[in-house]
Enzyme design. Structure first.
Site, PDB file in Angstrom:
ATOM      1  CB  CYS A 378      -0.903   0.027   1.239  1.00 25.86           C
ATOM      2  SG  CYS A 378      -2.173  -1.249   1.266  1.00 25.86           S
ATOM      3  NE  ARG A 388       3.263  20.586   0.284  1.00 20.14           N
ATOM      4  CZ  ARG A 388       3.200  20.766   1.611  1.00 20.14           C
ATOM      5  NH1 ARG A 388       2.025  20.635   2.220  1.00 20.14           N
ATOM      6  NH2 ARG A 388       4.263  21.078   2.300  1.00 20.14           N
ATOM      7  CD  GLU A 412      -0.410  -6.388  -2.687  1.00 25.49           C
ATOM      8  OE1 GLU A 412      -1.465  -6.059  -2.126  1.00 25.49           O
ATOM      9  OE2 GLU A 412       0.534  -6.951  -2.101  1.00 25.49           O
ATOM     10  CB  SER A 425       4.278  10.708 -13.307  1.00 20.69           C
ATOM     11  OG  SER A 425       5.099  11.845 -13.370  1.00 20.69           O
TER      12      SER A 425
END
Length: 522
Positions: A378, A388, A412, A425
Site C-alpha cells: 500500500c 507537492r 502490488e 509519471s
C-alpha cells in the site's frame, strides 16, 4: 413525478453537483442509503462512473425526481456462498475485470505538430524470424522517420496490437543502439550480464496497470492486500467517518474504514499525530498527549535529509501503531483491504520535521517476503501533502530500497487512480532520464538493453516495457525495434524534471536488508 417519500435504496436518478469548473451538472447517481434527521430526509448517493470518494449526503432539492429509475425486483444476485446479496433490490451492477489503462493517447499524438527527425534508440529483440506482432508496422515494412512522427496513423492498431500476449519478453542481453540526428556512428555500450532474479509467471498475470509484453490487460488480483470486491455491501460502500483531526490538519475521509462503530457517529474523530491512537473528543486527545512520549513514529530512522525523514516500522514489533496506520490509510484507499495481522509487513513512514516533532506525510508498506517481487503493498500520501512531490518521493524511496536489496520490484495491483498516475509519471521520468543520458564515444553508437535499464533503476522489466508502450515510443524500423524520442517528449521531460525538486539522496540512506526467510527474524 415520484414523491420524496417513494425514494428507496437502489433508485437511480440525476443529482445536481458542481464539477471542477464550478459548473452545475446532473450526473446519474444511485441512492445507497436514506436517513431522517429532525424530520428532514437525507440521501447518500453514489455518482455512476465517478470515483467513490465523491459520494455524499444530499437533500431532496438536488434530486431530479422526473427521471427516477426504481430498482428491479427480480435482480437478486446470489453470492458465491449461495446467499442473497446485501442489496437484492438494487439495479444490476457489473464488475469490471479488465482495465485498458494504457489506451489513452500520448500527449505527443495530440499535438499534430511537424517535428524534426528525432533521436532514435533501437532495441534489438530476439524474435523468431518475422512472425511476431509488431507495434506500428509489418516486419518487412520499415518505418520511415516521418511515420515515426505520425503516431495517430496507427493509433487504433496500437490499442489492439501493441504487443500481443504471445510475443516473447525481449531478451535481457539483446543490445539497443542510439541513432543520432546527424547519422554519425557512435560507441556501443557493451551489455553487462544481469543479476539473477526470481522468475515470474509473466504470461498470465499483469505486473503493470499498463498492458505490456506477454501480459494481458487485466490487473493482478492476488496481492496480499487486494480487496475482494465480492464482499462489498451497503456498509463498506459508504463513508462512515465524517472528519478526522490529525495534528494541525482536518481531513475529510474518502472511503469506508473499519473504525469502532461508536466512533462513526461523531462529527470529528481525533487522532494523535505521533502514535495515531484515536479518541472521542478533544479532551480525550489532550489528556492522551500528556501521557504520550512519542514525537516521531516508532521504529528506526533510516533516512534523513533536511526536514524529510523515513522510519522503518516492523508490523510485529509495533503492532498497535501499524494497525492504527492501516485504519487511517483505509480512509483514503479503496482498492485495498485491511488486515489486523500486520506481522508479515514492514511500514516505511515519511515525516516532515519541525520544532514540535516529526509529522506524518505519507507511508508505504511492503511484505517482508514477497514471492512476486512486490516492493510496495500500500502507498499513500495524506491529502494535505498531495500534489507537492511527496508521492514520487515515496515511490523513489521504495525503489532505492530495492537497489540496496539487489532486486527489481513492482507495486502490488490494483493501484488506485492517483497511485497509477504517480507510478506512470515516475516510471516515465526515470526511464527517459536513462535514455537521454546515453553518451557517444569513439564514433560508435551507445547500446542499452531492457535488462540494463531494469538493473539501473530496479524497475521490473515488465513495467519498463509497458512504460515505453504507454509513451508510444516503440516503432519498427529496418528489421528492428527502435525508440523514437520526439522533441515534444524531450521538452516535456525537461520541464517536468525542473519541477521535481524533491529527490532521494542515496548517501543519506542507512539501511541494511534482512533475510526474512528465517522465521526467527520475525
Amino acid at each position: 413525478m415520484a414523491e420524496v417519500g417513494e425514494i428507496i435504496e437502489g433508485c437511480r436518478l440525476p443529482v445536481l453537483r458542481r464539477n471542477q469548473d464550478n459548473e452545475d451538472e446532473w450526473p446519474l447517481a444511485e441512492i445507497l442509503s436514506v436517513k431522517d434527521i429532525s424530520g428532514r430526509k437525507l440521501f447518500y448517493v453514489h455518482y455512476i462512473d465517478f470515483n467513490k470518494r465523491l459520494d455524499e449526503w444530499v437533500t431532496h432539492e438536488r434530486l431530479d425526481l422526473k427521471k427516477i429509475q426504481f430498482p428491479k425486483k427480480e435482480a437478486k444476485t446470489p453470492t458465491k456462498n449461495g446467499l442473497p446479496g446485501s442489496r437484492p433490490g438494487s439495479p444490476e451492477r457489473e464488475v469490471r475485470k479488465t482495465l485498458d489503462l494504457f489506451l489513452q493517447p500520448a500527449s505527443a499524438q495530440a499535438s499534430g505538430k511537424t517535428l524534426p527527425i528525432p533521436v532514435q534508440i533501437t532495441l534489438r529483440f530476439n524474435l523468431p524470424k518475422e512472425r511476431e506482432a509488431i507495434p506500428g508496422g509489418e516486419p518487412d515494412q520499415p518505418l520511415s522517420s516521418s511515420s515515426c512522427l505520425q503516431p495517430n496513423h496507427r493509433s487504433t492498431k496500437r490499442k489492439v496490437e501493441v504487443v500481443s500476449p504471445a510475443t516473447p519478453v525481449p531478451s535481457e542481453t539483446a543490445p539497443a543502439s542510439v541513432f543520432p540526428q546527424n547519422g554519425s556512428a557512435r560507441r556501443a555500450v557493451a551489455a553487462q550480464p544481469g543479476r539473477k532474479r526470481k522468475s515470474n509467471c509473466l504470461g498470465t498475470d499483469e505486473d503493470s496497470q499498463d498492458s505490456s509484453d506477454g501480459i494481458p490487460s487485466a490487473p493482478r488480483m492476488t496481492g496480499s492486500l487486494v480487496s475482494d470486491r465480492s464482499h462489498d455491501d451497503i456498509v463498506t460502500r459508504m463513508k462512515n467517518i465524517e472528519c478526522i483531526e490529525l495534528g494541525r490538519h482536518r481531513l475529510k475521509p474518502w472511503y469506508f474504514s473499519p473504525y469502532p462503530q461508536e466512533l462513526t457517529t461523531l462529527p470529528v474523530l481525533y487522532l494523535c499525530e505521533f502514535c495515531l491512537k484515536y479518541g472521542r473528543s478533544l479532551k480525550c486527545l489532550q489528556r492522551h498527549l500528556t501521557k504520550c512520549d512519542l514525537r516521531h513514529p516508532p521504529g528506526n530512522e533510516i533516512y534523513r535529509k533536511g526536514t524529510i525523514s523515513f522510519f522503518e516500522i516492523d508490523g510485529r514489533k509495533n503492532k498497535s501503531y501499524s494497525q492504527n496506520l492501516c485504519l487511517l490509510a483505509k480512509c483514503f484507499l479503496d482498492h485495498k483491504t485491511l488486515y489486523y495481522d500486520t506481522d508479515p509487513f514492514l511500514f516505511y513512514v515519511m515525516t516532515e520535521y519541525d520544532c514540535k516533532g516529526f509529522h506524518i506525510v505519507g507511508y508505504f508498506s511492503k511484505e517482508k517476503e514477497s514471492t512476486e517481487d512486490y516492493n510496495v503493498a500500500c502507498i499513500l500520501t495524506l491529502p494535505p501533502y498531495q500534489r507537492r512531490g511527496y508521492g514520487k518521493l515515496l515511490i523513489e524511496f521504495s525503489y532505492e530500497l530495492s537497489k540496496v536489496e539487489g532486486k527489481t520490484g513492482t507495486p502490488e495491483k490494483p493501484l488506485s487512480d492517483l497511485g497509477l498516475l504517480s507510478y506512470r509519471s515516475y516510471w516515465s521520468q526515470t526511464i527517459l532520464e536513462i535514455l537521454m543520458g546515453l553518451k557517444s564515444e569513439s564514433g560508435e553508437r551507445p547500446q542499452i538493453t531492457i535488462n540494463e535499464i531494469s538493473e539501473i533503476t530496479s524497475i521490473k522489466k515488465e513495467d519498463v516495457i509497458s512504460t515505453l508502450q504507454y509513451l508510444n515510443l516503440i516503432n519498427y524500423y529496418k528489421g528492428q525495434y527502435i525508440l523514437t524520442l520526439s522533441e515534444d517528449i524531450v521538452d516535456g521531460h525537461e520541464r517536468a524534471m525542473l519541477k521535481r525538486l524533491l529527490r532521494i539522496d542515496s548517501k543519506c540512506l542507512h539501511f541494511t536488508p534482512k533475510d526474512w526467510s528465517k522465521r526467527g527474524k520475525w
